[in-house]
Structure formats: structure tokens, C-alpha cells
Design an enzyme around this catalytic site. Structure first.
Site, PDB file in Angstrom:
ATOM      1  N   HIS A   2      27.243 -28.149 -70.647  1.00 21.58           N
ATOM      2  CA  HIS A   2      27.104 -29.743 -70.478  1.00 21.58           C
ATOM      3  C   HIS A   2      25.760 -30.190 -71.223  1.00 21.58           C
ATOM      4  O   HIS A   2      25.830 -30.998 -71.900  1.00 21.58           O
ATOM      5  CB  HIS A   2      27.177 -30.072 -69.207  1.00 21.58           C
ATOM      6  CG  HIS A   2      27.308 -31.658 -69.014  1.00 21.58           C
ATOM      7  ND1 HIS A   2      28.368 -32.381 -68.820  1.00 21.58           N
ATOM      8  CD2 HIS A   2      26.078 -32.286 -68.998  1.00 21.58           C
ATOM      9  CE1 HIS A   2      28.082 -33.701 -68.729  1.00 21.58           C
ATOM     10  NE2 HIS A   2      26.778 -33.856 -68.576  1.00 21.58           N
ATOM     11  N   GLU A   3      24.823 -29.555 -71.029  1.00 22.55           N
ATOM     12  CA  GLU A   3      23.467 -30.003 -71.574  1.00 22.55           C
ATOM     13  C   GLU A   3      23.395 -29.504 -72.963  1.00 22.55           C
ATOM     14  O   GLU A   3      22.720 -30.281 -73.826  1.00 22.55           O
ATOM     15  CB  GLU A   3      22.303 -29.255 -70.919  1.00 22.55           C
ATOM     16  CG  GLU A   3      22.320 -29.635 -69.416  1.00 22.55           C
ATOM     17  CD  GLU A   3      22.183 -31.177 -68.977  1.00 22.55           C
ATOM     18  OE1 GLU A   3      21.692 -31.851 -69.972  1.00 22.55           O
ATOM     19  OE2 GLU A   3      22.874 -31.467 -68.104  1.00 22.55           O
TER      20      GLU A   3
ATOM     21  N   HIS B  93      24.817 -32.421 -75.106  1.00 23.43           N
ATOM     22  CA  HIS B  93      23.849 -33.697 -75.268  1.00 23.43           C
ATOM     23  C   HIS B  93      22.706 -33.232 -76.356  1.00 23.43           C
ATOM     24  O   HIS B  93      22.375 -33.938 -77.113  1.00 23.43           O
ATOM     25  CB  HIS B  93      22.816 -33.973 -73.986  1.00 23.43           C
ATOM     26  CG  HIS B  93      23.846 -34.459 -72.819  1.00 23.43           C
ATOM     27  ND1 HIS B  93      24.613 -35.578 -73.207  1.00 23.43           N
ATOM     28  CD2 HIS B  93      24.009 -34.267 -71.591  1.00 23.43           C
ATOM     29  CE1 HIS B  93      25.305 -35.900 -71.795  1.00 23.43           C
ATOM     30  NE2 HIS B  93      25.053 -34.977 -71.202  1.00 23.43           N
TER      31      HIS B  93
END
Length: 736
Positions: free
Chosen positions: A52-53, A56
Site C-alpha cells: 500500500h505504501e 503512494h
């Protein structure tokens, strides 16, 4: 971006080392396996957060945003008075970015220049993100600041985490399907007498291929149950559509489920159809018999059959068991049909046994005959009168004879019936023979019913469930209830010594283990603390429920009873004993579940199934949230770190594919939750960006900061609430 997720795998391991060092080799092996599973879970959950990170981070880098930190876990400054505690497990500076693992495993974050979710740092962050190369006196945003990028770029950065979760969810599920995903197929093993499936004519061996709009030739029993439960939470009175396969035939059924089996203490109505998954006739790797048989020292070894772990039953009394297309091993219900009518007889099981034993290196098996003697059930020395007829199946022998719900069984072969259970067991033992019973209606009108008891049938006595409808009389299509009125008392029993009499009405039951042996047995076998608290005999916990529960208890254990006699409530204590008339139909066999493996041979098929899996699991999450918002689900149904850890550890213990499937579900969960329009989550940022795109200018910084602060506080409160939920739910789970 900061993304909290309800994950917490912090455990105290220091207390585990002394028992491990003193343990036997088998226990050490189990602990090593347990710790290995915990490691797999930690890596898997960490990977989901990392992905997920990473989304980003990569999107930010593509658009030229300066990333100061990339962390899995949070690293806030921690201290106890003057003592500073470590805030990170690992960190490394490479280029402009510090990579690390924070001490608090509740999510992760990417710290970008000009972006901070903590409104208290807004002024400092604004100052830090100014362009140092701007002309004197001119305030300009740093070109590599997050705030300096276009609305479109920021939208991509915000949504990249969710997109990465979905992509990797697909890839994890695809890999799992390529390796092979074990699942419990939706083959019905038991149909509960009197429940909707029984009334509709559903039979053991039927396979469910569709539930409402969910159609899947590889449908698992768990997914089928979940679909039924969700349908019931929407409207439990609406019929559930089932497509069944029976042999080569396809059947359609419309069933109105029942909520009467819901746990009365949970205050949530769970829809049930009255079906159970099936087992195969392979004994478990542990003990082949139930703990209630193996750990009750009052039962002699000579009474128990000489069965071994991993034995496979292939026949009974020389009659081979049929093998279905679902498994190379016979299904349990095929054995039950022949075994249950012979509950009073010695039977010989034809068994295939591992030649070199469970620890051998070969799967070669040898045939062995195992004699199984009748196994006596347990009682309190009390016999209970039959209650009214609860259900009559349409088109059955009972319906044709004139039997109706509400009638009572008053005689069997012209003799009064004083015991609901031994009456059933006696009729079952007359398999292949004619018999008759007399029924009486409300106006004392009588109906005499004669029929031939079938040669083979299952007896469903031991389904431990709330509000059982009753007992099915073999071959009649009729289910009758068990009353709480004492019909007779066994001579010489503790109930007789306690002064109980025919006509007494049992009002409350409480199991009362007192001796050290009783407490140890209760802890190892039963585990449910609530049964020691006592409960009334009512619709939820009928006398049939208590007679079933009784079979788990240790012989000699005290039982406290409240009873009514001539309008007065009295109390006494009896002891559990072996019954001389009741013999167990299933004999305590511990079989393993039927499982199949869903495996594909091409990468294309694997990716197709991976897409379907993430789509389906995302739909499950959205449906759960919808039911929660509408109040159809109580908030205590929401799980937090503890629930995730338990589910993940259970999945890891079953292999890499189940763990990957769980991580796919978690990825879908994380994607959906993070994109909800809640300030401080990705969805909250997206709302402000959409507003900025429409208005042509960003929202007021002070207003946005206040909203974000409210969101952070709300998230913290939510985390505390779900952790509290975990404490309550997990303590209830371990207490039973």
C-alpha cells in the site's frame, strides 16, 4: 500518506521459553510450527502494508515529489518519564528518503514534503516546504512539494496505495490458485431434522452450486454460509434460492431460513437453513475418538475400539462403503447410514491403515478389521417425556397417516412412551422391521401409524445447537420435540437418591465441576465457562440441547438442577452417569472434513480467478459495511487486530495458499476502508481534492486541518473500540 490499519501482532514470548525448554519433542515441534506461522503472518501482513505504501511512494516519485520517509509501522517518540524508548525497529537513509520499520505495527506511512496529516505540524510543514531558491521577499512553494503538484497528480498519488493493494491482491490470489487452493466444497453432510432444508427435501450428498445470485462450480461451504447469513441480515423472511446437484440431476429450491438457532446472548439473528458440511471417513491426525471419550478416566480402554490416527474406514460388517466423485475416501454420511441403526450392536469396521504408522515415510496401507462395541451415552438418571410433534414433511408417511404438528406420541406398539430418547433409539434398532405408534391430538383423537423402519438412515442427535427442533423418527418424515417433564427416574441413580419424581419439570441446568479431575477435564474438553453459570431450560436451550451437551461432560461430575413440583420450585444435585439403555449412534469418531483443491494450469486462468477473487472479496467488504451502517449488524461484529491475527494465524497453519487468500481478503479490506470518505484516510484526501478540482482552488487550510483533526480523533476512537471488541469477542471465544 499515513494509513492506519487494525493490525497488532505484539505478543509476549518471554513466558513461552521455560515450557518450551522443558517440553517433549512433540510439543517443541508444535511450538516451532506455531512460531513459524506467526512469522509468516507478520511477514504477510507487513507485506500488505508495504505494498500500500509502495503505491503512494512510487506515484509520488513519478510526479517528482520529495519523499522524506517510507515506514511500515509508526515511529512516534516514546518515553516513560526521562527514559526514551526505541521508536523504530530498523531504519536506513538512502538518498533523500529514510526507510524503516516503526515500533507500532498499526499501519504505515510515506512522509512527503509539504504533506502532514497532523494539523499541529501544519505551520512547520508549510515553512519547510517553501522554495529556498525563490527571490528575496517572495514566498513560493517548493516545486518538489506535494502541494505544488496538480490536482490530477495528487489524486493519482492518493489513490495509488489502494490501486496497488488491488493489483497485488489479484496477484496473490492468482498465485494461490496456480499452486492450488484447498477449500471445503459445498457438499451437504447433515440435514438437521425439522429445519427448512429438511422440510424442502434436501438430502446428504447434495452439492450446492448457487446461492441466490452467487454461482460457482467450486463454491465453498463457508462462502455459501456467508451468502445465506448476509441474505438473512437483509431480510430473514425472504426465501433463499438454492441450486443443487444430486447425482446427474439439478434441483432448484426456495427455502425460507430460520433464525431460531441464533445464540441468544449475541443479540444478532443468524439465518440458517439447517445443513452442515460433510466429513470423510478418515480419522484425524490426533486422537481418532472425541476427547469426551479419550479423557474420561471412568471409561475403560477395553470399551474403546483400537483405532489409529489417519485410519480410513472403507466398509462395515463386510459391506463396502460407496465412494462419491467428490473424494477417493468414503463420505461420513455413507457410514452413518449403516452405523447408526446398529448402535446397540458390535460392528466390524473395514479399515485401511498406514503400513508404517502415521510417522512413516510411505502412504502404503494395509487392510485391518476393527471391532467396535456399543458406546454407552451419558445421562442424569432421568427420562423425559416426548413433546408435541414439531414438523411433518410434506408427502411423508406421517402426513399420509394423518399426523399433524401439535399431536403427541402416547404409545409405541401399544405401550406408553416415557422417554423421548430411548424411544427413538429403540425404534432405530428395529431397522428393516415393521412397527407402529399411537398419536393423540388436542381433542384426544387418536391416529395409529404403521410403517417399516428403513434399513439405513442417519440419526441426528448430537448437533450441539440452540433451539433444536426435535428428533426425527426414522422413515416417517416426522420430527417430535423433547419435553422437560420427567417421565421416569432410573432406579439406583443419583436422581432417584435426590428425590426426583415423574412429573417434575426441570427449569434450570448447571454443570458444577468441583474436584481437581473434573476441573481439568472440563478445561480440556468442554472449555465453555458459560455452562458452569447455569441456564434455564427454554426454547433456546431445550432439554434436547441439554441432553446433547451432557455427552461432553465427565462421568461423576455434579449437575445442579432447579425443578418445579406442584407449583413450587426446588433444587437438587445429581451426578452424570453411564446410561444402561442409551447407546451412541456415532460412537465418538473424529473424522476430518472433506476438502478439495482448486488449481488451474495456466497463468491466464490464474489471473482470471485472481480478478474474480478480489472483486468478490471487495463486494463482501462493501456488503458488510452497508449492513453495519443500516444497523443490521451490531458494531461488535467488527474485528480488530486480535481478530485479524487469529484469522491470519489459522490461515497460515493450513499452508501458503490459504494465507495468500486471506491476504487477498485483507488487501480488499484495506483498499475499501482506506478509500472511505473519512478525513485522514485516502478517501478523505480525495474528497478535498475533488472539491478543489470543482472550485478551482484548495480548501481553507485551517478548515481542512480542523476536519482532519476530527478524523484522526475519530479513527483513534474507532481503533480503541475495535480493540475492545477483540477483547470481548476473543475472551468469549476462548471461554466458549
Amino acid at each position: 500518506m499515513t494509513d492506519p490499519i487494525a493490525i497488532d501482532l505484539v505478543t509476549s514470548t518471554l513466558d513461552l521459553f521455560p515450557p518450551i525448554l522443558a517440553a517433549e519433542p512433540g510439543m517443541i515441534e508444535r511450538w516451532v510450527s506455531f512460531l513459524y506461522n506467526i512469522l509468516l503472518v507478520a511477514l504477510g501482513l507487513g507485506f500488505v502494508i508495504f505494498v500500500h505504501e509502495l503505491g503512494h511512494f512510487l506515484a509520488a516519485k513519478i510526479f517528482g515529489v520529495q519523499c522524506d520517509k517510507f515506514y511500515v509501522g509508526f515511529d512516534p517518540p516514546l518515553s516513560i518519564g526521562p527514559i526514551r524508548l526505541p521508536s523504530k525497529l530498523f531504519h536506513y537513509k538512502w538518498g533523500e528518503t529514510e526507510y524503516g520499520i516503526g515500533i507500532i505495527p498499526l499501519g504505515g506511512y510515506v512522509k512527503m514534503l509539504g504533506q502532514d496529516d497532523d494539523p499541529r505540524n501544519a505551520a512547520a510543514e508549510a515553512e519547510r516546504s517553501r522554495d529556498p531558491n525563490a527571490p528575496a521577499g517572495e514566498v513560493r512553494i517548493h516545486p518538489r512539494s506535494y502541494a505544488a503538484k496538480s490536482v490530477f497528480a495528487r489524486m493519482v498519488i492518493i489513490s495509488a496505495g489502494v490501486i496497488m493493494n488491488l493489483i497485488f491482491g489479484v496477484l496473490m490470489a492468482a498465485f494461490a490458485f496456480y499452486v492450488g487452493v484447498p477449500y471445503d466444497p459445498s457438499v451437504i453432510g447433515t440435514v438437521i431434522p425439522g429445519d427448512p432444508a429438511w422440510v424442502a427435501g434436501v438430502e446428504p450428498g447434495d452439492r450446492v452450486t448457487q446461492v441466490n445470485r452467487m454461482k460457482d462450480n467450486e463454491l465453498s461451504f463457508r462462502d455459501m454460509q456467508q451468502s445465506v447469513i448476509f441474505a438473512g441480515l437483509r431480510n430473514h423472511e425472504k426465501p433463499v434460492s438454492l441450486e443443487l446437484q444430486r447425482g446427474e440431476d439439478k434441483l432448484s429450491k426456495e427455502l425460507v431460513g430460520t433464525i431460531q438457532h441464533s445464540d441468544p446472548s449475541r443479540n444478532i439473528n443468524i439465518l440458517a437453513l439447517g445443513i452442515r458440511s460433510t466429513l470423510i471417513t478418515k480419522f484425524s491426525k490426533g486422537e481418532p475418538l472425541a476427547k469426551s471419550y479419550m479423557k474420561d478416566s471412568s471409561l475403560s480402554a477395553s470399551e474403546l475400539p483400537e483405532l489409529k490416527p489417519n485410519d480410513i474406514v472403507v466398509g462395515i460388517n463386510g459391506q463396502p462403503l460407496p465412494v462419491s466423485k467428490f473424494s477417493p475416501v468414503p463420505l461420513e454420511y455413507e457410514l452413518d447410514r449403516l452405523l447408526h441403526p446398529r448402535h446397540r450392536e458390535d460392528v466390524t469396521l473395514q479399515v485401511q491403515r498406514l503400513k508404517d504408522g502415521p510417522t512413516g515415510n510411505t502412504e502404503e496401507r494395509i487392510p485391518v478389521d476393527v471391532v467396535c462395541k456399543p458406546v454407552k451415552m451419558k445421562s442424569m438418571g432421568l427420562r423425559f417425556l416426548p413433546g408435541p410433534i414439531a414438523t411433518v414433511k410434506p408427502g411423508s408417511v406421517a402426513e399420509k397417516a394423518g399426523a399433524q404438528a401439535g399431536m403427541k406420541i402416547v404409545a409405541w406398539e401399544d405401550k406408553p412412551v416415557e422417554d423421548a430418547l430411548s424411544f427413538l433409539l429403540s425404534i432405530a434398532a428395529k431397522y428393516g422391521q415393521k412397527t407402529n405408534i399411537t398419536l393423540a391430538g388436542k381433542e384426544n383423537e387418536q391416529v395409529k401409524m404403521e410403517w417399516t423402519v428403513p434399513e439405513s438412515f442417519p440419526l441426528v442427535l448430537s448437533e450441539l445447537m440452540f433451539a433444536p427442533v426435535g428428533l426425527e423418527l426414522p422413515g416417517t418424515g416426522m420430527v417430535y420435540s423433547v419435553s422437560n417433564i420427567v417421565g421416569s427416574v432410573s432406579q439406583g441413580s443419583s436422581a432417584s437418591r435426590a428425590g426426583l419424581q415423574p412429573g417434575d419439570k426441570i427449569l434450570k441446568v448447571k454443570f458444577s465441576p468441583r474436584s481437581e479431575a473434573d476441573e481439568k477435564y472440563y478445561s480440556e474438553v468442554v472449555g465453555s465457562a458459560s455452562l458452569k453459570e447455569g441456564h434455564p431450560v427454554n426454547n433456546a436451550r431445550s432439554m434436547q440441547y441439554w441432553l446433547t451437551t451432557l455427552q461432553l461432560m465427565r462421568i461423576g461430575m455434579p449437575v445442579s438442577l432447579h425443578f418445579e413440583r406442584e407449583g413450587k420450585t426446588e433444587q437438587c444435585e445429581v451426578a452424570i452417569e453411564q446410561d444402561q439403555d442409551w447407546t451412541s449412534p456415532d460412537r465418538g469418531f473424529q473424522f476430518v472434513p472433506l476438502t478439495r483443491t482448486h488449481q488451474v494450469n495456466t497463468v491466464g486462468d490464474a489471473l482470471r480467478l485472481g480478478c474474480w477473487e478480489i472483486y468478490r472479496r471487495a463486494g463482501n467488504v462493501l456488503e458488510f459495511l452497508e449492513l453495519l451502517v443500516k444497523g443490521r449488524l451490531p458494531f461488535r461484529a467488527v474485528g480488530g487486530p486480535g481478530a485479524i491475527a487469529v484469522e491470519a494465524t489459522d490461515a497460515a497453519s493450513k499452508g501458503i495458499s490459504p494465507l495468500l487468500m486471506f491476504l487477498t481478503l485483507l488487501s480488499a479490506n484495506l483498499a475499501i476502508i482506506n478509500f472511505l470518505p473519512i478525513p485522514a484516510l485516502d478517501g478523505g484526501h480525495m474528497v478535498f481534492l475533488i472539491a478543489e478540482a470543482i472550485r478551482g482552488k484548495p480548501a481553507d487550510e485551517e478548515f481542512e486541518g480542523r476536519i482532519r483533526l476530527v478524523g484522526v480523533i475519530a479513527l483513534l476512537c474507532l481503533m480503541i473500540a475495535v480493540v475492545f471488541n477483540d477483547v470481548i469477542n476473543l475472551s468469549r471465544f476462548f471461554r466458549g
